[in-house]
Motif scaffolding. Structure first.
Motif, PDB file in Angstrom:
ATOM      1  N   CYS A  89       0.843  -1.248  -0.079  1.00  0.00           N
ATOM      2  CA  CYS A  89       0.057   0.114   0.018  1.00  0.00           C
ATOM      3  C   CYS A  89       0.886   1.260   0.022  1.00  0.00           C
ATOM      4  CB  CYS A  89      -0.909   0.035   1.203  1.00  0.00           C
ATOM      5  SG  CYS A  89      -2.253  -1.397   1.395  1.00  0.00           S
ATOM      6  N   GLY A  90       1.998   1.268  -0.526  1.00  0.00           N
ATOM      7  CA  GLY A  90       2.792   2.301  -0.679  1.00  0.00           C
ATOM      8  C   GLY A  90       3.516   2.678   0.656  1.00  0.00           C
ATOM      9  N   VAL A  91       3.535   1.893   1.478  1.00  0.00           N
ATOM     10  CA  VAL A  91       4.147   2.226   2.944  1.00  0.00           C
ATOM     11  C   VAL A  91       5.211   1.306   2.995  1.00  0.00           C
ATOM     12  CG1 VAL A  91       3.812   2.254   5.273  1.00  0.00           C
ATOM     13  CG2 VAL A  91       1.968   2.956   3.757  1.00  0.00           C
ATOM     14  N   ASP A  92       6.735   1.746   3.421  1.00  0.00           N
ATOM     15  CA  ASP A  92       7.522   1.011   3.522  1.00  0.00           C
ATOM     16  C   ASP A  92       7.466  -0.187   4.727  1.00  0.00           C
ATOM     17  OD1 ASP A  92       9.032   2.151   1.545  1.00  0.00           O
ATOM     18  OD2 ASP A  92      10.005   3.688   3.086  1.00  0.00           O
ATOM     19  N   PRO A  93       7.736  -1.207   4.702  1.00  0.00           N
ATOM     20  CA  PRO A  93       7.288  -2.363   5.768  1.00  0.00           C
ATOM     21  C   PRO A  93       8.355  -1.767   7.121  1.00  0.00           C
ATOM     22  CG  PRO A  93       8.905  -3.173   4.049  1.00  0.00           C
ATOM     23  CD  PRO A  93       8.195  -1.979   3.552  1.00  0.00           C
ATOM     24  N   VAL A  94       7.693  -1.814   8.299  1.00  0.00           N
ATOM     25  CA  VAL A  94       8.564  -1.551   9.393  1.00  0.00           C
ATOM     26  C   VAL A  94       7.976  -2.376  10.417  1.00  0.00           C
ATOM     27  CG1 VAL A  94       8.826   0.161  11.097  1.00  0.00           C
ATOM     28  CG2 VAL A  94       8.628   1.003   8.816  1.00  0.00           C
ATOM     29  N   GLY A  95       9.000  -3.132  11.205  1.00  0.00           N
ATOM     30  CA  GLY A  95       8.524  -3.809  12.394  1.00  0.00           C
ATOM     31  C   GLY A  95       8.299  -5.495  11.921  1.00  0.00           C
ATOM     32  N   GLU A  96       7.447  -6.095  12.685  1.00  0.00           N
ATOM     33  CA  GLU A  96       7.445  -7.501  12.365  1.00  0.00           C
ATOM     34  C   GLU A  96       6.226  -7.857  11.534  1.00  0.00           C
ATOM     35  OE1 GLU A  96       7.289  -9.778  15.738  1.00  0.00           O
ATOM     36  OE2 GLU A  96       8.915  -8.924  16.882  1.00  0.00           O
ATOM     37  N   GLY A  97       6.264  -8.915  10.742  1.00  0.00           N
ATOM     38  CA  GLY A  97       5.150  -9.277   9.823  1.00  0.00           C
ATOM     39  C   GLY A  97       3.695  -9.709  10.743  1.00  0.00           C
ATOM     40  N   TRP A  98       3.884  -9.911  11.798  1.00  0.00           N
ATOM     41  CA  TRP A  98       2.999 -10.641  12.795  1.00  0.00           C
ATOM     42  C   TRP A  98       2.019  -9.455  13.306  1.00  0.00           C
ATOM     43  CZ3 TRP A  98       1.075 -11.240  17.706  1.00  0.00           C
ATOM     44  CH2 TRP A  98       0.261 -12.239  17.919  1.00  0.00           C
ATOM     45  N   ALA A  99       0.602  -9.598  13.009  1.00  0.00           N
ATOM     46  CA  ALA A  99      -0.311  -8.723  13.984  1.00  0.00           C
ATOM     47  C   ALA A  99      -1.737  -9.562  14.435  1.00  0.00           C
ATOM     48  CB  ALA A  99      -0.532  -7.593  12.870  1.00  0.00           C
ATOM     49  N   GLN A 100      -2.047  -9.141  15.306  1.00  0.00           N
ATOM     50  CA  GLN A 100      -3.440  -9.933  15.817  1.00  0.00           C
ATOM     51  C   GLN A 100      -4.490  -9.214  15.049  1.00  0.00           C
ATOM     52  OE1 GLN A 100      -3.647  -9.261  20.050  1.00  0.00           O
ATOM     53  NE2 GLN A 100      -2.294 -11.132  20.355  1.00  0.00           N
ATOM     54  N   THR A 101      -5.558 -10.007  14.763  1.00  0.00           N
ATOM     55  CA  THR A 101      -6.620  -9.571  14.027  1.00  0.00           C
ATOM     56  C   THR A 101      -7.949 -10.003  15.088  1.00  0.00           C
ATOM     57  OG1 THR A 101      -5.838  -9.930  12.083  1.00  0.00           O
ATOM     58  CG2 THR A 101      -8.101  -9.895  12.003  1.00  0.00           C
ATOM     59  N   GLN A 102      -9.046  -9.290  15.065  1.00  0.00           N
ATOM     60  CA  GLN A 102     -10.061  -9.440  15.954  1.00  0.00           C
ATOM     61  C   GLN A 102     -10.836 -10.709  15.282  1.00  0.00           C
ATOM     62  OE1 GLN A 102     -12.686  -6.433  16.821  1.00  0.00           O
ATOM     63  NE2 GLN A 102     -10.628  -5.092  17.803  1.00  0.00           N
ATOM     64  N   VAL A 103     -11.317 -11.655  16.070  1.00  0.00           N
ATOM     65  CA  VAL A 103     -12.317 -12.616  15.774  1.00  0.00           C
ATOM     66  C   VAL A 103     -13.395 -12.355  15.045  1.00  0.00           C
ATOM     67  CG1 VAL A 103     -13.114 -14.890  16.793  1.00  0.00           C
ATOM     68  CG2 VAL A 103     -11.085 -14.074  17.543  1.00  0.00           C
TER      69      VAL A 103
END
Length: 123
Positions: free
Chosen positions: A47-61
């Protein structure tokens, strides 16, 4: 005996033609595209944003629950269209109507359960 294998031959021919079509498309793409890799082009793009941090994120159920409810109602609509065409037949009217009401009843019970659990609330 030749009529028996004719159906399999048609399926096999369509399968071979499909695989050849995909292979030719990939080969043509590889031959025709320009090849100029740079370090910027090899970075992951999101989406035009440089990747920063880890690739893991929580998603709500709840998002999975909405997707699951969508699948349930999509399956429901897939079964309703053939039912509407068969219902017009003379021999299938009453039996088809009873089966479809049983099917819709199961879906209604599932919908009521989801509503009672608060799954359908956006808050």
């Amino acid at each position: 005996m030749p009529d028996y294998f004719h159906g399999y031959a048609v399926v096999g021919l369509v399968l071979v033609v499909g695989v050849l079509f995909v292979a030719c498309a990939f080969a043509a793409g590889r031959l025709l595209r320009p090849l100029a890799p740079t370090p910027e082009k090899l970075l992951p793009y999101e989406c035009g944003v440089d990747p920063v941090g880890e690739g893991w994120a929580q998603t709500q159920v709840r998002y999975y629950l909405y997707a699951f409810l969508y699948v349930i109602f999509a399956v429901d609509s897939v079964f309703l269209f053939p039912w509407a065409t068969i219902f017009a037949g003379d021999a299938f009217g009453g039996v088809t109507l009873a089966e479809m009401f049983a099917f819709l009843g199961f879906l209604a019970v599932g919908l009521l359960y989801a509503w009672k659990k608060g799954v359908l609330a956006w808050t």
